[in-house]
Enzyme design. Structure first.
Site, PDB file in Angstrom:
ATOM      1  N   ASP A 169       0.819  -1.221   0.000  1.00  0.00           N
ATOM      2  CA  ASP A 169       0.000   0.000   0.000  1.00  0.00           C
ATOM      3  C   ASP A 169       0.852   1.271   0.000  1.00  0.00           C
ATOM      4  OD1 ASP A 169       0.983  -0.360   2.532  1.00  0.00           O
ATOM      5  OD2 ASP A 169      -0.952  -0.256   3.564  1.00  0.00           O
ATOM      6  N   LYS A 208       7.278   3.442  16.879  1.00  0.00           N
ATOM      7  CA  LYS A 208       6.372   4.508  17.357  1.00  0.00           C
ATOM      8  C   LYS A 208       6.856   5.183  18.652  1.00  0.00           C
ATOM      9  CE  LYS A 208       2.422   2.728  14.916  1.00  0.00           C
ATOM     10  NZ  LYS A 208       2.235   1.339  14.695  1.00  0.00           N
ATOM     11  N   ASP A 215       1.955   6.257   2.411  1.00  0.00           N
ATOM     12  CA  ASP A 215       1.357   5.007   2.879  1.00  0.00           C
ATOM     13  C   ASP A 215      -0.154   5.170   2.731  1.00  0.00           C
ATOM     14  OD1 ASP A 215       0.029   3.195   4.442  1.00  0.00           O
ATOM     15  OD2 ASP A 215       1.382   3.323   6.144  1.00  0.00           O
TER      16      ASP A 215
HETATM   17  P1  GTP Z   1      -5.132  -1.724   8.649  1.00  0.00           P
HETATM   18  O1  GTP Z   1      -6.020  -2.859   9.078  1.00  0.00           O
HETATM   19  O2  GTP Z   1      -5.922  -0.525   8.255  1.00  0.00           O
HETATM   20  O3  GTP Z   1      -4.035  -1.424   9.615  1.00  0.00           O
HETATM   21  O4  GTP Z   1      -4.424  -2.140   7.262  1.00  0.00           O
HETATM   22  P2  GTP Z   1      -3.545  -3.419   6.918  1.00  0.00           P
HETATM   23  O5  GTP Z   1      -4.240  -4.631   7.378  1.00  0.00           O
HETATM   24  O6  GTP Z   1      -3.235  -3.347   5.473  1.00  0.00           O
HETATM   25  O7  GTP Z   1      -2.250  -3.245   7.800  1.00  0.00           O
HETATM   26  P3  GTP Z   1      -0.973  -2.355   7.532  1.00  0.00           P
HETATM   27  O8  GTP Z   1      -1.362  -1.103   6.801  1.00  0.00           O
HETATM   28  O9  GTP Z   1      -0.245  -2.181   8.780  1.00  0.00           O
HETATM   29  O10 GTP Z   1      -0.117  -3.308   6.598  1.00  0.00           O
HETATM   30  C1  GTP Z   1       0.962  -2.876   5.818  1.00  0.00           C
HETATM   31  C2  GTP Z   1       1.096  -3.819   4.632  1.00  0.00           C
HETATM   32  O11 GTP Z   1       1.338  -5.144   5.084  1.00  0.00           O
HETATM   33  C3  GTP Z   1      -0.172  -3.877   3.787  1.00  0.00           C
HETATM   34  O12 GTP Z   1       0.211  -3.948   2.438  1.00  0.00           O
HETATM   35  C4  GTP Z   1      -0.850  -5.147   4.245  1.00  0.00           C
HETATM   36  O13 GTP Z   1      -1.596  -5.761   3.200  1.00  0.00           O
HETATM   37  C5  GTP Z   1       0.331  -6.023   4.626  1.00  0.00           C
HETATM   38  N1  GTP Z   1      -0.002  -6.932   5.731  1.00  0.00           N
HETATM   39  C6  GTP Z   1      -0.293  -6.578   7.006  1.00  0.00           C
HETATM   40  N2  GTP Z   1      -0.506  -7.684   7.744  1.00  0.00           N
HETATM   41  C7  GTP Z   1      -0.368  -8.741   6.898  1.00  0.00           C
HETATM   42  C8  GTP Z   1      -0.491 -10.164   7.062  1.00  0.00           C
HETATM   43  O14 GTP Z   1      -0.778 -10.684   8.134  1.00  0.00           O
HETATM   44  N3  GTP Z   1      -0.247 -10.931   5.967  1.00  0.00           N
HETATM   45  C9  GTP Z   1       0.061 -10.391   4.763  1.00  0.00           C
HETATM   46  N4  GTP Z   1       0.261 -11.220   3.735  1.00  0.00           N
HETATM   47  N5  GTP Z   1       0.174  -9.072   4.567  1.00  0.00           N
HETATM   48  C10 GTP Z   1      -0.048  -8.261   5.634  1.00  0.00           C
END
Ligand code: GTP
Length: 337
Positions: free
Chosen positions: A122, A173, A230
């Site tokens: 993202d 953080k 982001d």
């Molecule tokens: P929020 O629920 O809004 O925090 O979004 P998110 O679930 O995408 O979490 P975050 O923005 O912290 O994740 C950053 C990147 O890591 C994103 O591209 C997510 O798709 C990816 N990501 C986060 N957790 C996982 C996971 O458990 N597995 C995989 N495959 N990707 C993850």
């Protein structure tokens, strides 16, 4: 006896000639973009001319020949999209349950036997990944992390660097005023496969659990200029949209725009119908959407088949697919589905 032999061609020294693999972490639930992410996974949210994830895939250097998408949430929707989309080879690797950023990498580990690129799914940025890979090889560490400079690092993973750009400390953080620097982890990495040995089974966070453990293996920082966003929250997604629009200018593809419409560039619209309304700046209007008389729209995304009624106002907002803003209604700083 006749001896038949062959001369081995020496392996090229130039790393840029080697093909590489990339892993994109795309399994998160995108909770901060709900309710939009109840309808679609974050990677498929439209960002100007294509889904967010394609901006990332298309920004990978040519030397990357295979992209693994680590997926979980709405995996079938992503699979269906990539079946229909030509381009680089994209292989979806599923986690039965979310494994976190580290666990997701480990789950793809069986395919990774050489230096590889990894990144969050993202992030929109101007980073030159080919140059980052070069720097990674020059430093010779277990990993290189892209770093972005911010004025307030308290919401991010912060690093401090030595003179030779080696990462000496990680702070996740930190409290305001206690950060060791203003360089944050930009979520884009080059790793040696040995990093996988430091990731345990199950749910593992790369940032919190793995990085602090491998500082003595040589983890380097690579900072860059330009832009980095982001896209995990509405404001940032719209910021990324503004940046991309400002690079492209005003684009209307197959759209019907009333001569009395006031268009303030830059905007992007495809197959849209715009009445005598005020549109822009910073608006994307997707297929089959309609904007009626007297509406005012700025810094917003109207997804496919959406309608903005007469005299309605839409600011800093995302209007989901098939959603409707009623006549005279104001939608501001929101996601409407
Ligand atoms: P929020 O629920 O809004 O925090 O979004 P998110 O679930 O995408 O979490 P975050 O923005 O912290 O994740 C950053 C990147 O890591 C994103 O591209 C997510 O798709 C990816 N990501 C986060 N957790 C996982 C996971 O458990 N597995 C995989 N495959 N990707 C993850």
């Amino acid at each position: 006896m006749k001896f038949v032999g062959h001369v081995e061609t020496p392996a090229p020294d130039d790393n840029s000639l080697q093909t590489m693999k990339a892993v994109i972490l795309a399994g998160g639930m995108g909770t901060r973009l709900r309710p939009l992410t109840n309808l679609m996974p974050k990677p498929l949210i439209p960002l100007v001319d294509k889904p967010l994830i394609l901006h990332i895939i298309d920004s990978l250097p040519e030397s990357i020949d295979t992209v693994f998408l680590a997926v979980n949430y709405m995996k079938d929707v992503l699979e269906d999209y990539f079946k229909r989309t030509p381009g680089k080879e994209v292989i979806l690797v599923e986690e039965r349950e979310p494994l976190g950023t580290g666990g997701a990498l480990k789950n793809v580990g069986r395919y990774l036997d050489d230096t590889f690129v990894a990144c969050n799914g993202d992030i929109i940025s101007s980073i030159d990944i080919a140059s980052m890979i070069e720097e990674h090889h020059l430093k010779g560490g277990i990993g290189t992390i892209a770093l972005w400079r911010v004025s307030d690092p308290s919401a991010f993973g912060v690093v401090s660097l030595s003179e030779d750009k080696r990462i000496e400390l990680f702070q996740e953080k930190p409290k305001r005023g206690e950060a060791c620097s203003n360089l944050i982890n930009a979520g884009i990495y080059v790793f040696e496969p040995e990093i996988l040995d430091f990731i345990g089974d199950g749910f593992v966070s790369l940032e919190r659990e793995v990085f602090p453990k491998i500082l003595n293996r040589g983890l380097y920082g690579y900072s860059f200029d330009g832009y980095w966003v982001d896209c995990g929250v509405r404001e940032n997604l719209l910021e990324a949209q503004r940046i991309l629009l400002s690079q492209r200018g005003e684009i209307h593809l197959n759209s019907k725009v009333d001569v009395k419409a006031k268009i303030i560039p830059p905007n992007f619209m495809t197959n849209a119908e715009i009445g005598p309304a005020t549109v822009g700046p910073g608006v994307c209007i997707c297929d089959r959407s309609v904007v009626h008389n007297g509406a005012q729209i700025s810094n917003s995304l109207l997804m496919e088949n959406s309608v903005v009624g007469k005299g309605a106002v839409v600011r800093n907002s995302i209007i989901g697919p098939n959603a409707r803003v009623n006549d005279g209604e104001t939608v501001e700083n929101s996601i409407l589905v």
